[in-house]
Design a protein around this motif. Structure first.
Motif, mmCIF file in Angstrom:
data_model
loop_
_atom_site.group_PDB
_atom_site.id
_atom_site.type_symbol
_atom_site.label_atom_id
_atom_site.label_comp_id
_atom_site.label_asym_id
_atom_site.label_seq_id
_atom_site.Cartn_x
_atom_site.Cartn_y
_atom_site.Cartn_z
ATOM 1 N N MET B 25 4.202 -4.516 -1.479
ATOM 2 C CA MET B 25 2.774 -4.971 -0.579
ATOM 3 C C MET B 25 2.834 -6.399 -0.396
ATOM 4 S SD MET B 25 0.103 -2.298 -2.678
ATOM 5 C CE MET B 25 -1.315 -2.746 -1.611
ATOM 6 N N ILE B 26 2.985 -7.326 -1.239
ATOM 7 C CA ILE B 26 3.107 -8.826 -0.941
ATOM 8 C C ILE B 26 4.195 -9.014 0.086
ATOM 9 C CG2 ILE B 26 3.750 -11.033 -1.995
ATOM 10 C CD1 ILE B 26 2.535 -9.670 -4.771
ATOM 11 N N GLY B 27 5.326 -8.264 -0.010
ATOM 12 C CA GLY B 27 6.313 -8.591 1.272
ATOM 13 C C GLY B 27 5.820 -8.145 2.454
ATOM 14 N N GLU B 28 5.066 -7.094 2.377
ATOM 15 C CA GLU B 28 4.428 -6.759 3.640
ATOM 16 C C GLU B 28 3.233 -7.446 4.294
ATOM 17 O OE1 GLU B 28 3.359 -2.742 2.697
ATOM 18 O OE2 GLU B 28 5.456 -2.247 2.339
ATOM 19 N N ASP B 29 2.382 -8.014 3.378
ATOM 20 C CA ASP B 29 1.192 -8.395 3.958
ATOM 21 C C ASP B 29 0.971 -9.808 3.211
ATOM 22 O OD1 ASP B 29 0.765 -6.073 5.395
ATOM 23 O OD2 ASP B 29 -0.380 -5.228 3.596
ATOM 24 N N GLY B 30 1.761 -10.245 2.607
ATOM 25 C CA GLY B 30 1.240 -11.482 1.878
ATOM 26 C C GLY B 30 0.364 -11.381 0.570
ATOM 27 N N VAL B 31 0.631 -12.215 -0.348
ATOM 28 C CA VAL B 31 0.071 -12.133 -1.577
ATOM 29 C C VAL B 31 -1.518 -12.230 -1.445
ATOM 30 C CG1 VAL B 31 -0.062 -14.481 -2.214
ATOM 31 C CG2 VAL B 31 0.231 -13.043 -3.931
ATOM 32 N N SER B 32 -1.907 -12.820 -0.452
ATOM 33 C CA SER B 32 -3.496 -12.854 -0.346
ATOM 34 C C SER B 32 -3.976 -11.662 -0.180
ATOM 35 C CB SER B 32 -3.899 -13.990 0.846
ATOM 36 O OG SER B 32 -3.291 -13.381 1.971
ATOM 37 N N GLN B 33 -3.257 -10.707 0.418
ATOM 38 C CA GLN B 33 -3.770 -9.312 0.893
ATOM 39 C C GLN B 33 -3.688 -8.371 -0.448
ATOM 40 O OE1 GLN B 33 -5.490 -8.514 3.645
ATOM 41 N NE2 GLN B 33 -5.518 -10.908 3.726
ATOM 42 N N LEU B 34 -3.156 -8.953 -1.517
ATOM 43 C CA LEU B 34 -3.021 -7.899 -2.525
ATOM 44 C C LEU B 34 -4.365 -7.859 -3.264
ATOM 45 C CD1 LEU B 34 -0.849 -6.032 -4.175
ATOM 46 C CD2 LEU B 34 -0.811 -8.045 -5.687
ATOM 47 N N SER B 35 -4.867 -6.961 -3.592
ATOM 48 C CA SER B 35 -6.184 -6.593 -4.452
ATOM 49 C C SER B 35 -5.776 -5.406 -5.301
ATOM 50 C CB SER B 35 -7.336 -6.382 -3.494
ATOM 51 O OG SER B 35 -7.335 -5.021 -3.209
ATOM 52 N N LEU B 36 -6.318 -5.439 -6.487
ATOM 53 C CA LEU B 36 -6.073 -4.266 -7.431
ATOM 54 C C LEU B 36 -6.498 -2.924 -6.894
ATOM 55 C CD1 LEU B 36 -7.024 -5.859 -10.791
ATOM 56 C CD2 LEU B 36 -4.682 -5.488 -9.575
ATOM 57 N N ARG B 37 -7.532 -3.064 -6.024
ATOM 58 C CA ARG B 37 -8.178 -1.762 -5.425
ATOM 59 C C ARG B 37 -7.018 -1.286 -4.398
ATOM 60 N NH1 ARG B 37 -13.175 -3.613 -7.588
ATOM 61 N NH2 ARG B 37 -14.826 -2.363 -6.915
ATOM 62 N N ARG B 38 -6.458 -1.919 -3.637
ATOM 63 C CA ARG B 38 -5.338 -1.671 -2.688
ATOM 64 C C ARG B 38 -4.098 -1.113 -3.419
ATOM 65 N NH1 ARG B 38 -7.404 -4.207 2.289
ATOM 66 N NH2 ARG B 38 -7.202 -6.257 1.218
ATOM 67 N N LEU B 39 -3.910 -1.710 -4.559
ATOM 68 C CA LEU B 39 -2.583 -1.449 -5.218
ATOM 69 C C LEU B 39 -2.977 -0.178 -5.956
ATOM 70 C CD1 LEU B 39 0.037 -1.972 -6.641
ATOM 71 C CD2 LEU B 39 -1.169 -3.131 -8.309
ATOM 72 N N ALA B 40 -4.266 0.034 -6.455
ATOM 73 C CA ALA B 40 -4.618 1.544 -6.905
ATOM 74 C C ALA B 40 -4.542 2.344 -6.137
ATOM 75 C CB ALA B 40 -5.703 1.115 -7.880
ATOM 76 N N LYS B 41 -4.844 2.188 -4.797
ATOM 77 C CA LYS B 41 -4.826 3.105 -3.827
ATOM 78 C C LYS B 41 -3.404 3.753 -3.664
ATOM 79 C CE LYS B 41 -8.215 3.568 -0.899
ATOM 80 N NZ LYS B 41 -9.300 3.151 0.059
ATOM 81 N N ARG B 42 -2.580 2.684 -3.333
ATOM 82 C CA ARG B 42 -1.168 3.028 -3.187
ATOM 83 C C ARG B 42 -0.389 3.904 -4.349
ATOM 84 N NH1 ARG B 42 2.628 -0.327 0.267
ATOM 85 N NH2 ARG B 42 4.701 -0.248 -0.790
ATOM 86 N N LEU B 43 -1.045 3.371 -5.597
ATOM 87 C CA LEU B 43 -0.474 4.284 -6.744
ATOM 88 C C LEU B 43 -1.203 5.465 -6.968
ATOM 89 C CD1 LEU B 43 0.006 1.256 -9.243
ATOM 90 C CD2 LEU B 43 1.673 2.300 -8.087
ATOM 91 N N GLY B 44 -2.213 5.598 -6.361
ATOM 92 C CA GLY B 44 -3.046 6.988 -6.415
ATOM 93 C C GLY B 44 -3.481 7.089 -7.731
#
Lengths: 202, 202
Positions: B25-44
DNA sequence: GTTGTTAAATTAACATTGTCAAGAAAAATT
DNA sequence: AATTTTTCTTGACAATGTTAATTTAACAAC
């Protein structure tokens, strides 16, 4: 039709005050601790006032970077003025270690935006850093394209400072040791008769 | 009294999956766009699940950095294995420009915390980067303390990559030009009979 | 000076985030 | 099956960046 109430100087005044205060706060607690609310409290204004003077936080940080580059320019100018042919690199490292948070902000790997003003301050700092190289080439202490020498030297110095600040110098090499190595390397730019002469780092 | 339900491998499995997803995700949108909520959504999973596996966000980022250093180690190993005595520096710059967000994360100037595991991955990457210098000294292509040469070369390379990524190479010098200059400088480490020989950068 | 108009500053409000506490669900032990 | 422990989820809170709404201040025309 009413014209703007704020004069240009008033605008610049607030922008200066705000960015200087922000720079100072960053120096104290790191950039991660800087919020517009805290800054506003320090300035004694509401937390939304900065939005009249800066588009957003990124633009505020840009202004802060501009000030920091200005400080670096002053610092380098002063440091290199004193001894006519003193060491080139040491003051840069000194600045980095004396003002780590400012340095981090200035050279953050992720910069969203840079204004022409900040670019200009950056160019001033660059000029202050490289003037010594031009002088040295003119005096025959170094030989080659001064701008190229400066870029190479600066890349090396900057890499050293960055790795040291990020705590990523490996396996028992200290900043001093690597600086010594840089010293030896830069010798390659000296004409044969001048090798081993005045140090540029320490 | 019940023993832990999660096996060590299950724990490692989630940590791996999470940090790999985060790196992606960081590679796609940069580290500033990484939140735990977004990560969790991606992980389901729910947004709080990562807290069972990571103390806080900083520890998660540490794990991500560890993975990234692992990738760098693999990348350098592969790149330097192919031609027995190929260029040293080019793959490092290539990695930086191919994975700018990962590079930024790894070498962020402000790092709150680094775990022993990440330290280890970093050491592996460092070893992969410097093995070539040891070989070169052993083969007589370079002379001096290989670790010191490696540190100097790496500081210079890293500075170049950092400045380029931060868009702070000045006034008409390109990455290629500065790299050329570095090339010339590193010549200083070569024994006289080998000067001007095989390039280490390109 | 009063009044209307525009700019500037403040407060209110919103969405997002990191984090944790309380409860629900799942798993292991008895 | 019952109980206990662990894991997961949901709910909640405070902080933050940002914008909208509102109040206050400055100017212009009369």
């Amino acid at each position: 039709m009413a014209r703007p109430h704020l004069t240009e100087t008033e605008i610049q005044s607030f922008r200066s005050e705000a960015s200087e205060a922000a720079l100072s706060m960053i120096g104290e607690d790191g950039v991660s601790q800087l919020s517009l609310r805290r800054l506003a409290k320090r300035l004694g204004c509401s937390y939304a006032k900065p939005y009249t003077y800066f588009r957003d936080k990124e633009h505020l940080l840009d202004a802060v970077r501009g000030r920091a580059f200005g400080h670096l320019a002053d610092y380098m100018t002063a440091a290199l003025a004193a001894p006519p042919s003193g060491p080139f690199g040491a003051p840069y490292l000194q600045f980095a270690f004396d003002h780590p948070e400012a340095f981090r902000l200035m050279f953050e790997l992720r910069q969203e935006y840079m204004s022409p003003e900040t670019r200009e301050a950056q160019a001033r700092a660059w000029k202050a850093c490289t003037q010594a190289f031009h002088d040295a080439v003119a005096a025959g202490v170094l030989e080659g394209d001064p701008e190229l020498i400066a870029h190479v030297a600066w890349a090396a110095l900057h890499g050293l400072a960055s790795l040291a600040l990020a705590n990523q110098l490996y396996l028992g090499k200290s900043v001093e040791e690597v600086a010594e190595g840089l010293e030896a390397v830069m010798d390659g730019f000296r004409p044969l008769h001048a090798r081993g002469g005045a140090k540029w780092l320490s």
